[in-house]
Design a protein around this motif. Structure first.
Motif, PDB file in Angstrom:
ATOM      1  N   UNK A 239       0.467  -1.219  -0.001  1.00 54.06           N
ATOM      2  CA  UNK A 239       0.269   0.315  -0.355  1.00 54.06           C
ATOM      3  C   UNK A 239       0.800   1.089  -0.206  1.00 54.06           C
ATOM      4  N   UNK A 240       0.305   2.537  -0.186  1.00 51.43           N
ATOM      5  CA  UNK A 240       0.493   3.734  -0.048  1.00 51.43           C
ATOM      6  C   UNK A 240      -0.086   4.908   0.167  1.00 51.43           C
ATOM      7  N   UNK A 241       1.310   5.748   1.346  1.00 46.55           N
ATOM      8  CA  UNK A 241       1.153   6.423   1.922  1.00 46.55           C
ATOM      9  C   UNK A 241       0.995   8.092   1.298  1.00 46.55           C
ATOM     10  N   UNK A 242       0.782   8.401   0.932  1.00 46.35           N
ATOM     11  CA  UNK A 242       0.425   9.925   0.126  1.00 46.35           C
ATOM     12  C   UNK A 242       0.682  10.939   1.036  1.00 46.35           C
ATOM     13  N   UNK A 243       1.338  11.694   1.941  1.00 47.81           N
ATOM     14  CA  UNK A 243       1.538  12.477   2.715  1.00 47.81           C
ATOM     15  C   UNK A 243       1.333  14.149   1.978  1.00 47.81           C
ATOM     16  N   UNK A 244       0.830  14.772   2.444  1.00 45.37           N
ATOM     17  CA  UNK A 244       1.043  16.021   2.173  1.00 45.37           C
ATOM     18  C   UNK A 244       1.165  16.914   2.985  1.00 45.37           C
ATOM     19  N   UNK A 245       1.644  16.870   4.229  1.00 47.22           N
ATOM     20  CA  UNK A 245       1.690  17.518   5.342  1.00 47.22           C
ATOM     21  C   UNK A 245       2.179  17.006   6.969  1.00 47.22           C
TER      22      UNK A 245
END
Length: 340
Positions: A243-249
């Motif tokens: 899976x992917x963790x898409x972190x914007x902050x």
């Protein structure tokens, strides 16, 4: 023209002021936009506050990256057909990691590259148009930057925030099963109004246990993360293999420690999302996709409050307080010309 500005970083009420400035004519490849509304993002207030040691990039700064308005004149190389066009603007001050531009959208006029003024569909008014730039482009990259999410399970951490609510709408419109976390009853109500979403209160529920139950132990394909440091332990517990963790902050800790083997054992990917850093191809695809969603009524920003330019300090304080819904400044020209 009237503009908000600051000449040093610090608290909003102390450093922000309103002054009369000379508007800049559009240079080659630029358009001049009469600004109707200016959107305020957390990045804008952090820059003004000097968050994390940020210094003044210019002696004088007119804040804000996002806004909406009408093109009034064009520079050499830009078709005159654009004059009179309603537009939403992105990254009006340049991105992180570079000097950027001194003048943003908190002014009656702004000149910027033509590509950064995108046609605003008639389905949105100027207030809503000012809420697209950073939140919508960040959300698009977080959800779709690695391809289709159709049939996948998404977890939006902080689903009631500006980026989170647009992530929910993009995920639903593209065929994903959408779960999200919120921290308040009002946040839950706001997210529930967006469609068929499973909502968790992060203060009252064991998120990992609930997700294991709902997914029959399979976990989450893609997590959109509003604060990587604060939520990483939960993310790892919820994430499906590969899976992917898409972190914007990562505001709670700009220098987080990553548990390498816990992530490696999952074959996990961490995608660092920066809405200012889309490639040219991604930008074109995102702008097209966002406007298509607006026209099909599957994407609409949710505004929490509007303030006149003269009350910019109060508007910044609202953003810093984490209030629900996006915060917008209205410029004087909006009266009598707003598209409803």
């Amino acid at each position: 023209m009237l503009a908000a500005l600051y000449t040093r970083t610090g608290p909003a009420a102390e450093v922000l002021q309103i002054a009369d400035r000379t508007s800049a004519e559009p240079a080659e490849g630029e358009v001049q936009v009469q600004v109707m509304t200016s959107g305020i993002n957390p990045a804008d207030v952090k820059r003004r506050a000097g968050w994390n040691g940020a210094r003044m990039a210019h002696p004088l700064i007119i804040p804000h990256c996002d806004g909406a308005g009408i093109i009034r004149s064009v520079g050499e190389g830009v078709s005159s057909d654009r004059i009179g066009e309603r537009v939403w603007m992105w990254n009006a001050q340049g991105g992180y990691g570079e000097a950027g531009r001194a003048f943003g959208t908190a002014a009656e006029f702004i000149s910027l590259p033509s590509a950064q003024a995108v046609n605003l569909p008639d389905a949105l008014d100027f207030r809503e148009g000012a809420c697209l730039g950073v939140p919508a482009l960040t959300a698009w990259l977080a959800i779709l930057g690695d391809g289709s999410v159709e049939g996948k399970t998404l977890l939006i951490q902080g689903g009631s925030g500006a980026v989170g609510q647009i992530c929910v709408q993009i995920g639903l419109a593209h065929g994903a099963r959408v779960l999200c976390t919120v921290g308040t009853a009002a946040g839950a109500e706001a997210v529930a109004s967006l469609g068929d979403v499973t909502i968790f209160n992060r203060h009252r529920q064991d998120i990992a246990a609930e997700i294991a139950r709902l997914t029959q132990g399979k976990g989450i394909d893609r997590i959109v993360e509003v604060d990587l440091a604060a939520n990483l332990e939960t993310d790892i517990a919820c994430l499906a293999p590969h899976g992917t963790i898409a972190s914007f902050s990562c505001s709670s800790n700009p220098a987080p420690v990553l548990p390498y083997y816990a992530l490696a054992d999952l074959g996990a990917q961490i995608r660092f999302i920066q809405g200012f850093r889309l490639t040219a191809d991604q930008r074109t695809e995102a702008e097209t996709g966002i406007n298509e969603m607006i026209r099909s009524a599957t994407l609409r920003p949710r505004i929490g409050a509007t303030y006149p330019l003269s009350e910019i300090a109060a508007a910044h304080a609202r953003v810093e307080a984490g209030a629900l819904g996006q915060t917008v400044l209205t410029l004087p020209a909006l009266n009598g010309v707003d598209h409803e």
